[in-house]
Write a protein that holds these residues in place. Sequence first.
Motif, mmCIF file in Angstrom:
data_model
loop_
_atom_site.group_PDB
_atom_site.id
_atom_site.type_symbol
_atom_site.label_atom_id
_atom_site.label_comp_id
_atom_site.label_asym_id
_atom_site.label_seq_id
_atom_site.Cartn_x
_atom_site.Cartn_y
_atom_site.Cartn_z
ATOM 1 N N GLY A 174 136.703 105.687 -135.283
ATOM 2 C CA GLY A 174 135.607 106.631 -135.185
ATOM 3 C C GLY A 174 135.738 107.737 -136.218
ATOM 4 N N ARG A 175 134.832 108.688 -136.185
ATOM 5 C CA ARG A 175 134.872 109.769 -137.176
ATOM 6 C C ARG A 175 134.156 110.995 -136.612
ATOM 7 N NH1 ARG A 175 129.944 110.044 -139.534
ATOM 8 N NH2 ARG A 175 130.749 111.279 -141.272
ATOM 9 N N GLY A 176 134.448 112.155 -137.192
ATOM 10 C CA GLY A 176 133.781 113.378 -136.792
ATOM 11 C C GLY A 176 134.146 113.798 -135.381
ATOM 12 N N PRO A 177 133.346 114.683 -134.792
ATOM 13 C CA PRO A 177 133.637 115.187 -133.436
ATOM 14 C C PRO A 177 133.702 114.075 -132.391
ATOM 15 C CG PRO A 177 131.962 116.536 -134.511
ATOM 16 C CD PRO A 177 132.176 115.352 -135.388
ATOM 17 N N LEU A 178 132.839 113.089 -132.493
ATOM 18 C CA LEU A 178 132.853 112.007 -131.497
ATOM 19 C C LEU A 178 134.133 111.185 -131.594
ATOM 20 C CD1 LEU A 178 129.142 110.745 -131.694
ATOM 21 C CD2 LEU A 178 130.210 112.032 -129.837
ATOM 22 N N LEU A 222 139.092 107.735 -125.888
ATOM 23 C CA LEU A 222 138.275 106.533 -125.932
ATOM 24 C C LEU A 222 137.380 106.407 -124.701
ATOM 25 C CD1 LEU A 222 137.842 104.253 -127.938
ATOM 26 C CD2 LEU A 222 139.449 102.859 -126.606
ATOM 27 N N TRP A 223 137.882 106.835 -123.532
ATOM 28 C CA TRP A 223 137.071 106.732 -122.320
ATOM 29 C C TRP A 223 135.840 107.636 -122.416
ATOM 30 C CZ3 TRP A 223 135.922 111.056 -119.567
ATOM 31 C CH2 TRP A 223 136.749 112.163 -119.696
ATOM 32 N N ALA A 224 136.011 108.813 -123.051
ATOM 33 C CA ALA A 224 134.882 109.730 -123.209
ATOM 34 C C ALA A 224 133.870 109.162 -124.208
ATOM 35 C CB ALA A 224 135.373 111.091 -123.675
ATOM 36 N N GLN A 225 134.371 108.547 -125.280
ATOM 37 C CA GLN A 225 133.476 107.897 -126.232
ATOM 38 C C GLN A 225 132.693 106.769 -125.560
ATOM 39 O OE1 GLN A 225 134.952 106.957 -130.209
ATOM 40 N NE2 GLN A 225 136.823 108.101 -129.778
ATOM 41 N N ALA A 226 133.371 106.020 -124.708
ATOM 42 C CA ALA A 226 132.702 104.915 -124.013
ATOM 43 C C ALA A 226 131.606 105.441 -123.088
ATOM 44 C CB ALA A 226 133.723 104.100 -123.218
ATOM 45 N N ILE A 229 125.848 106.054 -121.902
ATOM 46 C CA ILE A 229 124.721 106.900 -121.496
ATOM 47 C C ILE A 229 123.688 107.020 -122.605
ATOM 48 C CG2 ILE A 229 124.044 109.233 -120.824
ATOM 49 C CD1 ILE A 229 126.838 109.457 -119.458
ATOM 50 N N ALA A 230 124.160 107.311 -123.828
ATOM 51 C CA ALA A 230 123.232 107.483 -124.945
ATOM 52 C C ALA A 230 122.479 106.205 -125.262
ATOM 53 C CB ALA A 230 123.999 107.962 -126.185
ATOM 54 N N SER A 231 123.165 105.074 -125.227
ATOM 55 C CA SER A 231 122.482 103.805 -125.514
ATOM 56 C C SER A 231 121.462 103.485 -124.439
ATOM 57 C CB SER A 231 123.502 102.667 -125.638
ATOM 58 O OG SER A 231 124.199 102.456 -124.417
ATOM 59 N N SER A 264 133.905 105.129 -132.046
ATOM 60 C CA SER A 264 134.742 104.021 -132.494
ATOM 61 C C SER A 264 134.234 102.686 -131.952
ATOM 62 C CB SER A 264 136.190 104.228 -132.022
ATOM 63 O OG SER A 264 136.956 103.059 -132.250
ATOM 64 N N PRO A 265 134.219 101.632 -132.783
ATOM 65 C CA PRO A 265 133.849 100.298 -132.306
ATOM 66 C C PRO A 265 134.777 99.781 -131.213
ATOM 67 C CG PRO A 265 133.845 100.383 -134.702
ATOM 68 C CD PRO A 265 134.482 101.657 -134.224
ATOM 69 N N ASN A 266 135.941 100.426 -131.051
ATOM 70 C CA ASN A 266 136.886 99.991 -130.020
ATOM 71 C C ASN A 266 136.290 100.109 -128.614
ATOM 72 O OD1 ASN A 266 139.025 99.352 -131.792
ATOM 73 N ND2 ASN A 266 139.553 101.516 -131.971
ATOM 74 N N VAL A 267 135.265 100.947 -128.439
ATOM 75 C CA VAL A 267 134.653 101.059 -127.116
ATOM 76 C C VAL A 267 133.973 99.754 -126.725
ATOM 77 C CG1 VAL A 267 134.285 103.533 -127.400
ATOM 78 C CG2 VAL A 267 132.427 101.958 -127.946
ATOM 79 N N LEU A 268 133.565 98.954 -127.728
ATOM 80 C CA LEU A 268 132.876 97.694 -127.436
ATOM 81 C C LEU A 268 133.821 96.626 -126.902
ATOM 82 C CD1 LEU A 268 130.483 97.518 -130.528
ATOM 83 C CD2 LEU A 268 129.972 98.316 -128.227
ATOM 84 N N VAL A 269 135.127 96.868 -127.057
ATOM 85 C CA VAL A 269 136.097 95.894 -126.554
ATOM 86 C C VAL A 269 135.938 95.702 -125.054
ATOM 87 C CG1 VAL A 269 138.550 95.414 -126.212
ATOM 88 C CG2 VAL A 269 137.735 96.321 -128.405
ATOM 89 N N PHE A 270 135.688 96.805 -124.321
ATOM 90 C CA PHE A 270 135.484 96.656 -122.880
ATOM 91 C C PHE A 270 134.026 96.858 -122.463
ATOM 92 C CE2 PHE A 270 137.533 100.643 -124.037
ATOM 93 C CZ PHE A 270 136.700 101.628 -123.528
ATOM 94 N N LEU A 271 133.226 97.572 -123.264
ATOM 95 C CA LEU A 271 131.811 97.699 -122.921
ATOM 96 C C LEU A 271 131.054 96.406 -123.192
ATOM 97 C CD1 LEU A 271 130.696 101.284 -124.057
ATOM 98 C CD2 LEU A 271 131.268 100.444 -121.764
ATOM 99 N N GLY A 272 131.518 95.624 -124.171
ATOM 100 C CA GLY A 272 130.874 94.343 -124.468
ATOM 101 C C GLY A 272 130.888 93.401 -123.266
#
Length: 274
Positions: free
Chosen positions: A96-100, A105-109, A114-116, A175-183
């Motif tokens: 990932g990058r920037g503030p996000l 990782l749990w907060a990013q997920a 929610i945003a999606s 980070s795309p790593n959130v898609l590992v478990f959100l996918g």
Amino acid sequence: MLAEIVAVIHSIGATVVRLLPILLVLGAVFAVLSYFWACNPGRPWWRKRELVTDLTYWFIIPLFARYLRIGLLVLGAAWLFGINTPEGLVAFYDDGRGPLGQLPLWAQAAIFLIASDVMMYWLHRGFHRPTMWRYHAVHHSSEDLDWISAARFHPVNIFLGGVLTDVVLLLAGISPNVLVFLGPFTIAHSAFVHANLNWTLGPFKYVIAGPVFHRWHHTTVAHGGEKNFASTFPVLDLMFGTFYMPKDKVPAVYGVADPMPPSFGAQMLYPFRR
């Protein structure tokens, strides 16, 4: 060039191999559940009409979405940030990058989910407008609605829906790593809400989308359709006046008014008919 072609073929084969056990598990789970808690008793999912068409969607649409997502992420990084090398792309996206990207990782997920869902809610409503309906009608065309219907989406619908929201949020810094478990969650939950189950989820029906909630969305307008647009969080429908779940009643009619051709190829061409 040959090495790149072989790599793509290998990647496609690996994706298909990963899908097979997922389909077998989902099929077995929903076969058992719908035997005891069917919303609309009748033929089991493996005897439904257009089964071959829906299976084709399950193998083709995930491949299309994956490579389209990758392509858009590469183009986005090059156009917006001038990143063109494989090493630069890995460094740009991996954590990932920037503030996000600085968040756990749990907060990013949580933010991603929610945003999606908020973006998808409004995009979904847009697909029910006359201009875009012809693409979304493909998804609504299944008259034997069941878990296997979850992947029935026209590529235009996938591009302007799930893929676009993913790309926007990943470019924003998640980070795309959130898609590992959100996918896997997205696949399982999408199959769940389309499943032939009479589950309203009781008091949790406002917290997370369930089968009866989404099956009302797949009814015709005359039977209560044009409601329940949220993919995951029904509170969005509550907020914007589109929540619909009549008490002690379940939907019974599914499909679209305009005749839809049964085959995968014909459904790909359907939106472009005069």
